[in-house]
Design a protein around this motif. Structure first.
Motif, PDB file in Angstrom:
ATOM      1  N   GLN A 168       0.825  -1.216   0.000  1.00 11.49           N
ATOM      2  CA  GLN A 168       0.000   0.000   0.000  1.00 11.49           C
ATOM      3  C   GLN A 168       0.858   1.264   0.000  1.00 11.49           C
ATOM      4  O   GLN A 168       0.595   2.210  -0.744  1.00 11.49           O
ATOM      5  N   ILE A 169       1.887   1.267   0.843  1.00 10.84           N
ATOM      6  CA  ILE A 169       2.744   2.464   0.921  1.00 10.84           C
ATOM      7  C   ILE A 169       3.551   2.622  -0.371  1.00 10.84           C
ATOM      8  O   ILE A 169       3.659   3.733  -0.909  1.00 10.84           O
ATOM      9  N   SER A 172       1.229   3.925  -2.975  1.00 12.44           N
ATOM     10  CA  SER A 172       0.849   5.323  -2.668  1.00 12.44           C
ATOM     11  C   SER A 172       1.946   6.277  -3.125  1.00 12.44           C
ATOM     12  O   SER A 172       1.677   7.311  -3.749  1.00 12.44           O
ATOM     13  N   ILE A 173       3.193   5.924  -2.814  1.00 13.76           N
ATOM     14  CA  ILE A 173       4.320   6.808  -3.138  1.00 13.76           C
ATOM     15  C   ILE A 173       4.556   6.856  -4.654  1.00 13.76           C
ATOM     16  O   ILE A 173       4.684   7.942  -5.239  1.00 13.76           O
ATOM     17  N   GLY A 225       1.513   8.519  -6.382  1.00 12.77           N
ATOM     18  CA  GLY A 225       1.491   9.944  -6.013  1.00 12.77           C
ATOM     19  C   GLY A 225       2.542  10.731  -6.790  1.00 12.77           C
ATOM     20  O   GLY A 225       2.285  11.833  -7.277  1.00 12.77           O
ATOM     21  N   ALA A 269      -4.234   8.821  -6.103  1.00 12.53           N
ATOM     22  CA  ALA A 269      -3.159   7.826  -5.933  1.00 12.53           C
ATOM     23  C   ALA A 269      -3.338   7.052  -4.628  1.00 12.53           C
ATOM     24  O   ALA A 269      -3.251   5.817  -4.603  1.00 12.53           O
ATOM     25  N   GLY A 270      -3.609   7.753  -3.543  1.00 12.32           N
ATOM     26  CA  GLY A 270      -3.760   7.105  -2.241  1.00 12.32           C
ATOM     27  C   GLY A 270      -4.963   6.162  -2.208  1.00 12.32           C
ATOM     28  O   GLY A 270      -4.892   5.070  -1.638  1.00 12.32           O
ATOM     29  N   ALA A 328      -4.166   3.053  -4.301  1.00  6.27           N
ATOM     30  CA  ALA A 328      -3.219   2.209  -3.561  1.00  6.27           C
ATOM     31  C   ALA A 328      -3.922   1.488  -2.418  1.00  6.27           C
ATOM     32  O   ALA A 328      -3.668   0.308  -2.155  1.00  6.27           O
TER      33      ALA A 328
END
Lengths: 232, 110
Positions: free
Chosen positions: A190-191, A194-195, A198, A221-222, A225
């Motif tokens: 997930q992280i 997200s990165i 994003g 994006a978040g 994700a």
């Protein structure tokens, strides 16, 4: 009131070898010099970092002030670029909340939420007993905030000695530090998503709306994700 | 107090209010959110993604001094810095120090 052991443990964490002190200091030296350039005096420059303590917002404020933007326009531009502080706060405070701690600590110390302090806290909170996490957080925040204020003063005072190349050198330090910290935080699907999403969607949405690009790109994006991570 | 001076103070107050607002609303919302809930995980994703969007925007569409550097040089500096970050076992001091040096070097040659 504040547990000094945990407060100073947090305060000292900004001294560690991988601390943000250098990057944060370099960035706020540039801000101090910039504020002097646009006509702020020393007290006003200190007051600005003391009350705002968010680098991108200070840059937008300086730019808007320079072009003579209205107060409403300055408010909107700063609010939009700093709106990321809302999800950052919501994703940090529940980790620090404890029923034995007074609420004023949370409302006061949320002023310290900025990338540097947030990333330090996110990577250290598990090693701190939940009851004292807020005191540890206040220590980290006070440490990074103090670096920002002192660096603004240094930047203001040495601005006459900084040439254009030096200002450019100082300006790259902050995005490099942020980029490295984000890459270092990539530890789950997930992280990671997200990165990566994003970083792609943020600049893409700039072509749609420069002011709203961070919010549009970040939220899309978040959310993507999150759903990919949840259904994986 | 001169008009210019009071203008600056107003600008600082407006900027700090616009910044504190998101932090304050974040604390208000946090009161009801459990750290193990789905909504917390969603906000965690939003926090990282909006930060990544901001950092990418600072690099791709910079404001201030950095906008005077060619975008190719900015990308090379960022990529080299991330490589240094990995080679130094994720230490952030080396890449941040070297980024300023690499940028000055590249800017002098291109």
């Amino acid at each position: 009131m504040i547990n000094s052991k945990y407060f100073f443990q947090g305060f000292k964490s900004v001294k560690s070898f991988d601390s943000p002190a250098f990057a944060l200091g370099a960035s706020f030296i540039a801000i101090g010099a910039l504020l002097k350039d646009i006509g702020f005096n020393l007290e006003q420059s200190i007051f600005s970092t003391f009350l705002t303590y968010a680098l991108p917002g200070s840059l937008v404020m300086a730019e808007s002030f320079l072009v003579g933007a209205s107060l409403i326009n300055i408010f909107l531009a700063v609010w939009l670029v700093n709106a990321r502080l809302y999800p950052m706060t919501v994703s940090l405070m529940p980790l620090l909340l404890h029923k034995s701690q007074p609420r004023w600590k949370y409302y006061l110390s949320c002023h310290f939420i900025a990338v540097s302090a947030w990333l330090i806290m996110k990577s250290n909170y598990q090693s701190i007993e939940k009851k004292y996490r807020i005191d540890f957080w206040m220590g980290i925040g006070t440490g990074t905030w103090s670096i920002a204020i002192v660096s603004t003063i240094i930047g203001f005072l040495v601005s006459d000695y900084l040439n254009k190349d030096m200002m450019i050198g100082l300006a790259i330090v902050n995005p490099v530090y942020f980029a490295c910290m984000m890459v270092g935080a990539m530890k789950s699907l997930q992280i990671n998503l997200s990165i990566i999403l994003g970083a792609i969607l943020g600049p893409l949405f700039f072509f749609v709306s420069p002011e709203w690009s961070i919010l549009y790109g970040g939220v899309l994006a978040g959310t993507l994700a999150y759903f990919v991570g949840e259904f994986k | 107090m001169s008009e210019m001076s009071s203008n600056i103070i107003l600008v600082i107050l407006v900027t700090s209010f616009a910044t504190y607002l998101s932090r304050f609303l974040g604390v208000v919302s946090s009161e009801k959110i459990d750290a193990k809930s789905k909504i917390f995980r969603w906000f965690n994703c939003l926090a990282y993604s909006t930060l990544a969007a901001l950092i990418a925007r600072m690099i791709v569409f910079p404001v201030g001094a950095l906008s005077e550097v060619d975008y190719l040089i900015r990308f090379i500096v960022i990529l080299l810095s991330i490589l240094i970050f990995y080679f130094t076992r994720k230490n952030v001091v080396y890449p941040t120090v070297f980024s300023a040096i690499i940028l000055t070097f590249l800017k002098g040659y291109f």
